[in-house]
Design a protein around this motif. Structure first.
Motif, PDB file in Angstrom:
ATOM      1  N   GLU A 164      19.237  30.574  15.450  1.00 45.33           N
ATOM      2  CA  GLU A 164      18.739  31.528  14.468  1.00 45.33           C
ATOM      3  C   GLU A 164      17.229  31.320  14.302  1.00 45.33           C
ATOM      4  O   GLU A 164      16.701  30.269  14.689  1.00 45.33           O
ATOM      5  CB  GLU A 164      19.442  31.329  13.118  1.00 45.33           C
ATOM      6  CG  GLU A 164      20.905  31.716  13.146  1.00 45.33           C
ATOM      7  CD  GLU A 164      21.558  31.629  11.771  1.00 45.33           C
ATOM      8  OE1 GLU A 164      20.803  31.345  10.781  1.00 45.33           O
ATOM      9  OE2 GLU A 164      22.776  31.842  11.671  1.00 45.33           O
ATOM     10  N   LEU A 214      24.570  29.563  19.235  1.00 50.54           N
ATOM     11  CA  LEU A 214      23.565  30.602  19.022  1.00 50.54           C
ATOM     12  C   LEU A 214      22.535  30.120  18.009  1.00 50.54           C
ATOM     13  O   LEU A 214      22.884  29.665  16.918  1.00 50.54           O
ATOM     14  CB  LEU A 214      24.209  31.894  18.529  1.00 50.54           C
ATOM     15  CG  LEU A 214      24.988  32.701  19.564  1.00 50.54           C
ATOM     16  CD1 LEU A 214      25.650  33.903  18.903  1.00 50.54           C
ATOM     17  CD2 LEU A 214      24.076  33.160  20.692  1.00 50.54           C
ATOM     18  N   THR A 256      20.420  30.986  22.848  1.00 58.22           N
ATOM     19  CA  THR A 256      21.284  29.828  22.673  1.00 58.22           C
ATOM     20  C   THR A 256      20.484  28.545  22.793  1.00 58.22           C
ATOM     21  O   THR A 256      19.319  28.542  23.200  1.00 58.22           O
ATOM     22  CB  THR A 256      22.408  29.818  23.726  1.00 58.22           C
ATOM     23  OG1 THR A 256      21.821  29.645  25.027  1.00 58.22           O
ATOM     24  CG2 THR A 256      23.197  31.123  23.693  1.00 58.22           C
ATOM     25  N   LYS A 276      31.573  26.083  23.571  1.00 62.10           N
ATOM     26  CA  LYS A 276      30.934  27.382  23.386  1.00 62.10           C
ATOM     27  C   LYS A 276      29.450  27.203  23.088  1.00 62.10           C
ATOM     28  O   LYS A 276      29.063  26.295  22.369  1.00 62.10           O
ATOM     29  CB  LYS A 276      31.610  28.126  22.239  1.00 62.10           C
ATOM     30  CG  LYS A 276      31.103  29.549  22.052  1.00 62.10           C
ATOM     31  CD  LYS A 276      31.852  30.239  20.931  1.00 62.10           C
ATOM     32  CE  LYS A 276      31.340  31.649  20.730  1.00 62.10           C
ATOM     33  NZ  LYS A 276      32.052  32.322  19.613  1.00 62.10           N
ATOM     34  N   SER A 277      28.641  28.063  23.695  1.00 62.62           N
ATOM     35  CA  SER A 277      27.194  27.990  23.481  1.00 62.62           C
ATOM     36  C   SER A 277      26.870  28.184  22.005  1.00 62.62           C
ATOM     37  O   SER A 277      27.493  29.000  21.320  1.00 62.62           O
ATOM     38  CB  SER A 277      26.489  29.064  24.319  1.00 62.62           C
ATOM     39  OG  SER A 277      26.657  28.810  25.686  1.00 62.62           O
ATOM     40  N   ASP A 285      16.910  37.674  20.050  1.00 69.77           N
ATOM     41  CA  ASP A 285      18.326  37.782  19.718  1.00 69.77           C
ATOM     42  C   ASP A 285      19.190  37.169  20.824  1.00 69.77           C
ATOM     43  O   ASP A 285      18.858  37.232  22.017  1.00 69.77           O
ATOM     44  CB  ASP A 285      18.712  39.248  19.512  1.00 69.77           C
ATOM     45  CG  ASP A 285      18.074  39.827  18.248  1.00 69.77           C
ATOM     46  OD1 ASP A 285      17.685  39.027  17.372  1.00 69.77           O
ATOM     47  OD2 ASP A 285      17.948  41.066  18.166  1.00 69.77           O
ATOM     48  N   ASN A 286      20.315  36.572  20.410  1.00 72.55           N
ATOM     49  CA  ASN A 286      21.303  35.955  21.314  1.00 72.55           C
ATOM     50  C   ASN A 286      20.737  34.752  22.059  1.00 72.55           C
ATOM     51  O   ASN A 286      21.228  34.382  23.129  1.00 72.55           O
ATOM     52  CB  ASN A 286      21.839  36.975  22.326  1.00 72.55           C
ATOM     53  CG  ASN A 286      22.581  38.111  21.658  1.00 72.55           C
ATOM     54  OD1 ASN A 286      23.336  37.893  20.699  1.00 72.55           O
ATOM     55  ND2 ASN A 286      22.372  39.332  22.143  1.00 72.55           N
ATOM     56  N   ASP A 330      19.374  28.055  26.290  1.00 70.20           N
ATOM     57  CA  ASP A 330      18.212  28.891  26.616  1.00 70.20           C
ATOM     58  C   ASP A 330      16.913  28.231  26.166  1.00 70.20           C
ATOM     59  O   ASP A 330      15.903  28.244  26.875  1.00 70.20           O
ATOM     60  CB  ASP A 330      18.339  30.263  25.952  1.00 70.20           C
ATOM     61  CG  ASP A 330      19.553  31.041  26.447  1.00 70.20           C
ATOM     62  OD1 ASP A 330      19.950  30.821  27.607  1.00 70.20           O
ATOM     63  OD2 ASP A 330      20.086  31.849  25.667  1.00 70.20           O
ATOM     64  N   TYR A 334      11.372  33.614  18.974  1.00 71.94           N
ATOM     65  CA  TYR A 334      12.826  33.768  18.890  1.00 71.94           C
ATOM     66  C   TYR A 334      13.216  35.174  19.353  1.00 71.94           C
ATOM     67  O   TYR A 334      12.550  36.164  19.037  1.00 71.94           O
ATOM     68  CB  TYR A 334      13.314  33.556  17.472  1.00 71.94           C
ATOM     69  CG  TYR A 334      14.769  33.947  17.277  1.00 71.94           C
ATOM     70  CD1 TYR A 334      15.786  33.076  17.628  1.00 71.94           C
ATOM     71  CD2 TYR A 334      15.110  35.195  16.759  1.00 71.94           C
ATOM     72  CE1 TYR A 334      17.114  33.435  17.464  1.00 71.94           C
ATOM     73  CE2 TYR A 334      16.422  35.566  16.586  1.00 71.94           C
ATOM     74  CZ  TYR A 334      17.426  34.688  16.946  1.00 71.94           C
ATOM     75  OH  TYR A 334      18.740  35.054  16.794  1.00 71.94           O
TER      76      TYR A 334
END
Length: 788
Positions: free
Chosen positions: A549, A547, A488, A544-545, A485-486, A491, A483
């Protein structure tokens, strides 16, 4: 430890065209060069210039390697070890002492490759004294030419025609040459004139032998016959060297009853001084006395061994013989263990006392290593650019200095809490927590360093759990991914190789962990669920994409409207045999025959059979049945012994299926099914527990008993009431009481046998056992069909 470098071989050395040195000369040349402090490269050049070839050096090396297994019986306790190492493109052969309990130098005269035998292929030395038994060669050339070879008589003369006896005994070569020139001028008048046209040269042919007495502490004392060019060392070698109590430091040579020379072998070994290795003469006496003192030195010196010392040699000389201290030796003082009159004594000698301290025979000197501690070392590790050990000095005095010399903290460093491990006076450790961020900014006081301090700067990334996400289902590479950061949903799908053709773009689920670190009650939900639709890897309708975690689980569902081709096959008597794709999930036997153009006129429809692959459920049920029990109690074959393979036959009635399409007999096909439509078979096979298993022609009026009689009847162990018939279409009929199954063309009658474990099988039983395997497989097929 290393004794001395014996030879250096440069790979590719080629001999120079000149007189080649003998092996003994090579050894002496290398030892002399080493004693002079020459480097290995210089020794290589020196050997090449003297014509030493690679082959000669390899021969010497092989001789030393063979020496390890046998020392000729003279020196079983003083063996050497030969080590070969590579330096650049050279092989370096090291002769080393094999036992630290051996006495340094003792093996010098017990090594068969160091004979010290004089070389006879060298010009005669000018100082060589002639004597009875020597052969002299007198060459005359110029105006007159002749060669005279004569052996000096016991009276010391040679007899030359025209001159008479010429006395040469005791004359040196140079002196004898001048004397002969004068004597021969009597018959060669111009030999001694100023412008002489005739010349004379004296040389030595076969040399005489001399007798030398070797007495005292040698292995084999006695009188030895040696070449007249022999030296003291050659004589000692011939006597086997000194014995266990002999000395190497004071070997005395007597000539004509008077002391001629005292020989110290250590001077030769350590300094290359061979001035005392004099040429012996007939009647010389060599006497080897006992040693004065043997001292043992161990520990951190370059050559820990036992050494023979003279009475006037002290501790400093012993250290010189041992090669001096190693880099790890503690040099301020050393311990000496001595055997006293009634008990042991120990001496601690300080460095300033080394030259004056007198050692005694049997002393054991121990050189200890320095402590494995550092008086000014500190270390830093963790999230800094240059972790490692550093020295406390004028530039590194505090924690801040240490961090700066390590190029500072890395970007991921957790500066709020660094840990300083410190060693207390009682060697226990304590921890000091440091707010490194404030310390570096000068907001708190710096901390002075102490020896053995260790500063650990933690990484913020290392402090957190390893963050990953997991993607499953209809993607090219479903697995766990790191993982970041940011990250999606799109991705993650791209990283997994994209969606497969079978993926549903309207149902992609994301399951998220329930996280509430501050909660004091049990969570009621198992996970949070989010559902999305994607097209070409992007959110549909510009949504919207999403995100992601850490630890999210992504499930890409399979589209319910996606179907791959599922093939079946028909073989045999149809118009178009081959592979066909199922058109619907309910395709049947009649649909396959229709698509294949129907059966031919030669087809025996009643004997058609269907072969089917085992699916996972069937494989599991068969495995469970094998573990629970035998197939039939008391039967001759157990399920555990059967290899059922990956397919089985399904009993069908193709004739009824074609007569009533869609009816009960019209079986629904499954992927991988193979339908066999054979032509007419007019035989019946009889196998199992019969006397002569075979096949006979089908006759409508014959019953089961008639066919068994054609096979010789039942065997002794036959189960007559359990006989059954396997039809060519895969169906099975079992005899029940007096009701016998109907016999049809192409079928097989199988008679099981009784299991007699303690009895040995004969040939008929073995044949029956093998032929009954087919019937068991058919029964398994029937069970599978019934369970459906």
């Amino acid at each position: 430890m290393r004794f001395f470098i014996f030879i250096v071989l440069m790979l590719g050395i080629t001999g120079i065209a000149r007189a080649q040195m003998s092996d003994a000369q090579v050894i002496e040349a290398v030892k002399e060069a080493q004693a002079q402090g020459k480097s290995q490269d210089e020794i290589v050049v020196m050997l090449a210039e003297k014509g030493v070839t690679k082959e000669q050096v390899m021969r010497i090396k092989e001789n030393y390697e063979k020496q390890g297994s046998n020392q000729g019986g003279l020196s079983q306790g003083n063996r050497e070890r030969v080590d070969t190492i590579s330096v650049g493109n050279r092989d370096v052969v090291l002769v080393t002492e094999g036992d630290q309990k051996s006495i340094f130098g003792r093996n010098l005269f017990s090594n068969k490759n160091l004979t010290f035998e004089p070389s006879l292929n060298i010009p005669t030395p000018d100082n060589y004294k002639l004597g009875p038994g020597d052969e002299v060669i007198i060459d005359i050339w110029g105006n007159s030419e002749t060669t005279i070879r004569q052996v000096i008589s016991p009276e010391g003369n040679i007899n030359v025609s025209g001159i008479g006896p010429i006395y040469l005994n005791g004359k040196q070569i140079k002196e004898a040459s001048s004397y002969l020139k004068n004597m021969f001028s009597r018959i060669y008048s111009d030999l001694s004139s100023e412008n002489s046209g005739t010349f004379l040269k004296l040389s030595l042919g076969q040399i005489r032998s001399i007798q030398v007495n070797i007495m005292g502490e040698v292995v084999m004392p006695g009188t030895y016959t040696l070449p007249s060019l022999a030296t003291v060392f050659h004589a000692l070698y011939s006597a086997g060297g000194v014995n266990n109590v002999g000395t190497l430091r004071d070997i005395v040579v007597y000539r004509n009853g008077k002391l001629l020379k005292r020989v110290d072998v250590y001077e030769y070994i350590m300094n290359g001084d061979d001035s005392f290795d004099i040429t012996l003469q007939d009647g010389d006496l060599i006497n080897v006395g006992t040693y004065q003192k043997i001292i043992s030195i161990s520990g951190n010196v370059k050559r820990p061994m036992r050494y023979e010392l003279k009475n006037d040699e002290g501790l400093s000389k012993l250290l010189d013989y041992a090669g001096g201290f190693t880099s790890s030796a503690y040099k301020k003082n050393l311990n000496i263990n001595r055997k006293g009159d009634t008990e042991h004594q120990i001496f601690t000698v300080f460095s300033e006392e080394y030259p004056s301290f007198v050692l005694a025979d049997g002393d054991v000197v121990t050189v200890d290593p320095i402590l494995e501690k550092y008086k000014n070392r500190v270390s830093i590790n963790g999230a800094v650019f240059r972790d490692g050990n550093y020295a406390i000095n004028d530039a590194i005095k505090t924690v801040k200095d240490l961090v700066l010399v390590a190029e500072g903290p890395r970007e991921d460093a957790f500066l709020d809490r660094a840990i300083l491990y410190r060693e207390k006076d009682d060697l226990t450790r304590e921890v000091i927590s440091v707010d490194l961020g404030k310390l570096l900014n000068g907001e708190i006081e710096d901390i002075p360093l102490k020896k053995n301090d260790n500063l650990y700067v933690p990484s913020a990334l290392a402090l957190r759990e390893g963050y990953v996400i997991n993607i499953r289902g209809e993607v090219k590479s479903p697995k766990e991914y790191p993982y970041v950061d940011n990250m999606t949903l799109e991705d993650a799908v791209v990283q997994a190789g994209g969606l497969l053709e079978s993926a549903s773009v309207v149902r992609i689920d994301v399951a998220r962990r329930i996280k509430s670190p501050k909660s004091t009650t049990e969570a009621q939900e198992e996970a949070q669920l989010f559902t999305f639709a994607l097209k070409d890897g992007l959110m549909i309708d510009g949504a919207k994409s999403f995100l992601l975690e850490p630890f999210d689980e992504i499930y890409v569902r399979r589209s319910p409207g996606y179907r791959e081709q599922r093939n079946v096959q028909v073989i045999g008597e149809v118009l178009y045999p081959g592979v066909y794709a199922k058109m619907s999930v309910n395709d049947r036997l009649s649909d396959l025959i229709k698509r294949a153009g129907g059966v031919t006129s030669k087809a025996y429809v009643k004997g058609a059979r269907l072969e089917r692959r085992l699916n996972q459920d069937e494989l599991l049920r068969i495995s469970s049945a094998q573990k629970l029990a035998r197939f039939t109690e008391g039967d001759s074959i157990s399920m555990e012994s059967l290899d059922l393979g990956k397919t089985y036959y399904v009993g069908i009635d193709l004739e009824k299926a074609l007569a009533n399409p869609g009816g009960e007999a019209d079986l629904v096909l499954r992927e991988g099914d193979v339908l066999y439509v054979s032509n007419y078979i007019n035989t019946v096979k009889i196998s199992g527990a019969v006397m002569y298993p075979n096949a006979v022609t089908y006759q409508r009026k014959m019953k089961l008993r008639d066919y068994v009689d054609n096979a010789g009847g039942y065997s002794m162990n036959a189960k007559k009431r359990r006989a059954y018939v396997l039809y060519s279409n895969g169906t099975l009929a079992v005899r029940r009481g007096w009701k016998r199954p109907k016999i049809e063309p192409g079928c097989e009658i199988i008679v099981p046998m009784k299991l007699e474990r303690k009895n040995r099988f004969g040939l008929p039983e073995i044949l029956s056992l093998t032929t009954s395997t087919t019937s068991i497989a058919a029964m398994v097929t029937a069970i599978l069909n019934n369970t459906k």
